[in-house]
Design a protein around this motif. Structure first.
Motif, mmCIF file in Angstrom:
data_model
loop_
_atom_site.group_PDB
_atom_site.id
_atom_site.type_symbol
_atom_site.label_atom_id
_atom_site.label_comp_id
_atom_site.label_asym_id
_atom_site.label_seq_id
_atom_site.Cartn_x
_atom_site.Cartn_y
_atom_site.Cartn_z
ATOM 1 N N LYS A 220 0.938 -1.154 -0.017
ATOM 2 C CA LYS A 220 -0.104 0.007 0.009
ATOM 3 C C LYS A 220 0.788 1.263 0.085
ATOM 4 O O LYS A 220 0.690 2.195 -0.716
ATOM 5 C CB LYS A 220 -1.008 0.047 1.132
ATOM 6 C CG LYS A 220 -1.867 1.091 1.047
ATOM 7 C CD LYS A 220 -2.958 0.792 0.018
ATOM 8 C CE LYS A 220 -3.930 1.830 0.175
ATOM 9 N NZ LYS A 220 -5.100 1.554 -1.182
ATOM 10 N N ALA A 221 1.865 1.187 0.795
ATOM 11 C CA ALA A 221 2.970 2.424 0.807
ATOM 12 C C ALA A 221 3.524 2.589 -0.732
ATOM 13 O O ALA A 221 3.728 3.819 -1.072
ATOM 14 C CB ALA A 221 4.013 2.049 1.666
ATOM 15 N N GLU A 222 3.899 1.586 -1.437
ATOM 16 C CA GLU A 222 4.299 1.487 -2.593
ATOM 17 C C GLU A 222 3.305 2.255 -3.737
ATOM 18 O O GLU A 222 3.535 3.004 -4.318
ATOM 19 C CB GLU A 222 4.836 0.398 -3.100
ATOM 20 C CG GLU A 222 5.345 0.329 -4.369
ATOM 21 C CD GLU A 222 5.616 -0.899 -5.123
ATOM 22 O OE1 GLU A 222 6.619 -1.220 -6.012
ATOM 23 O OE2 GLU A 222 5.624 -2.156 -4.429
ATOM 24 N N GLU A 223 2.081 1.736 -3.356
ATOM 25 C CA GLU A 223 1.056 2.496 -4.135
ATOM 26 C C GLU A 223 0.878 3.918 -4.100
ATOM 27 O O GLU A 223 0.651 4.614 -4.989
ATOM 28 C CB GLU A 223 -0.330 1.736 -3.839
ATOM 29 C CG GLU A 223 -1.383 1.931 -4.764
ATOM 30 C CD GLU A 223 -2.627 1.109 -4.470
ATOM 31 O OE1 GLU A 223 -3.737 1.601 -4.514
ATOM 32 O OE2 GLU A 223 -2.448 0.163 -3.814
ATOM 33 N N LEU A 224 0.729 4.202 -2.936
ATOM 34 C CA LEU A 224 0.560 5.621 -2.413
ATOM 35 C C LEU A 224 1.909 6.491 -2.896
ATOM 36 O O LEU A 224 1.730 7.673 -3.174
ATOM 37 C CB LEU A 224 0.542 6.004 -0.997
ATOM 38 C CG LEU A 224 -0.802 5.020 -0.315
ATOM 39 C CD1 LEU A 224 -0.941 5.289 1.210
ATOM 40 C CD2 LEU A 224 -2.098 5.828 -0.912
ATOM 41 N N SER A 225 3.090 5.789 -2.557
ATOM 42 C CA SER A 225 4.226 6.631 -3.281
ATOM 43 C C SER A 225 4.199 6.787 -4.751
ATOM 44 O O SER A 225 4.758 7.901 -5.152
ATOM 45 C CB SER A 225 5.735 5.688 -2.963
ATOM 46 O OG SER A 225 6.548 6.272 -3.570
ATOM 47 N N GLY A 226 3.449 5.940 -5.269
ATOM 48 C CA GLY A 226 3.314 6.099 -6.780
ATOM 49 C C GLY A 226 2.538 7.117 -7.249
ATOM 50 O O GLY A 226 2.798 7.987 -8.179
ATOM 51 N N LYS A 227 1.427 7.335 -6.366
ATOM 52 C CA LYS A 227 0.423 8.212 -6.755
ATOM 53 C C LYS A 227 1.018 9.491 -6.584
ATOM 54 O O LYS A 227 0.724 10.665 -7.170
ATOM 55 C CB LYS A 227 -0.676 7.928 -5.829
ATOM 56 C CG LYS A 227 -1.790 7.094 -6.055
ATOM 57 C CD LYS A 227 -2.925 7.003 -5.135
ATOM 58 C CE LYS A 227 -3.693 5.817 -5.806
ATOM 59 N NZ LYS A 227 -5.143 5.704 -4.652
ATOM 60 N N GLU B 7 7.023 6.908 -13.999
ATOM 61 C CA GLU B 7 7.400 5.903 -12.829
ATOM 62 C C GLU B 7 6.397 5.880 -11.773
ATOM 63 O O GLU B 7 6.257 4.580 -11.040
ATOM 64 C CB GLU B 7 8.822 6.714 -12.367
ATOM 65 C CG GLU B 7 9.404 5.741 -11.319
ATOM 66 C CD GLU B 7 10.717 6.522 -10.815
ATOM 67 O OE1 GLU B 7 10.901 6.276 -9.475
ATOM 68 O OE2 GLU B 7 11.506 7.392 -11.431
ATOM 69 N N GLY B 8 5.608 6.896 -11.420
ATOM 70 C CA GLY B 8 4.507 6.759 -10.481
ATOM 71 C C GLY B 8 3.387 5.769 -10.606
ATOM 72 O O GLY B 8 3.011 5.002 -10.109
ATOM 73 N N LYS B 9 3.200 5.759 -11.827
ATOM 74 C CA LYS B 9 2.063 4.888 -12.588
ATOM 75 C C LYS B 9 2.526 3.442 -12.430
ATOM 76 O O LYS B 9 1.669 2.525 -12.012
ATOM 77 C CB LYS B 9 1.872 4.997 -14.163
ATOM 78 C CG LYS B 9 0.866 6.502 -13.952
ATOM 79 C CD LYS B 9 0.305 6.586 -15.646
ATOM 80 C CE LYS B 9 -0.440 7.977 -15.641
ATOM 81 N NZ LYS B 9 -1.076 8.189 -17.247
ATOM 82 N N ALA B 10 4.005 3.113 -12.810
ATOM 83 C CA ALA B 10 4.366 1.981 -12.759
ATOM 84 C C ALA B 10 4.609 1.389 -11.258
ATOM 85 O O ALA B 10 4.302 0.222 -10.998
ATOM 86 C CB ALA B 10 6.035 1.901 -13.276
ATOM 87 N N ASP B 11 4.847 2.426 -10.458
ATOM 88 C CA ASP B 11 4.856 1.880 -8.798
ATOM 89 C C ASP B 11 3.342 1.658 -8.341
ATOM 90 O O ASP B 11 3.100 0.532 -7.633
ATOM 91 C CB ASP B 11 5.393 2.925 -7.830
ATOM 92 C CG ASP B 11 6.847 3.281 -8.242
ATOM 93 O OD1 ASP B 11 7.397 2.441 -8.649
ATOM 94 O OD2 ASP B 11 7.332 4.404 -7.722
ATOM 95 N N GLN B 12 2.371 2.357 -8.818
ATOM 96 C CA GLN B 12 0.974 2.023 -8.388
ATOM 97 C C GLN B 12 0.579 0.610 -9.026
ATOM 98 O O GLN B 12 0.218 -0.362 -8.292
ATOM 99 C CB GLN B 12 0.275 3.103 -8.998
ATOM 100 C CG GLN B 12 0.185 4.489 -8.486
ATOM 101 C CD GLN B 12 -0.708 5.309 -9.081
ATOM 102 O OE1 GLN B 12 -2.037 5.004 -9.033
ATOM 103 N NE2 GLN B 12 -0.300 6.348 -9.340
#
Length: 56
Positions: free
Chosen positions: A10-17, A34-39
């Protein structure tokens, strides 16, 4: 261990956002991508955790 993994995902997803938002604001398409990829990665990992929970 599963709860910790879920929080990390979830942290990775929020970081991506956050990265995606900053990329949009600054016009940095690489950061936005990069943010979209992290999400996507976070979402995929979350789905894997849900599958694991089903089989427990």
């Amino acid at each position: 261990m599963s709860g910790i993994d879920k929080m990390k995902n979830k942290a990775e997803e929020l970081s991506g956002k956050g990265k995606e938002s900053v990329g949009e604001t600054t016009g940095d398409r690489d950061l936005q991508a990069e943010g979209k990829a992290d999400q996507a990665s976070g979402n995929l990992k979350q789905a894997g955790e849900k599958v694991k929970d089903v089989f427990k």
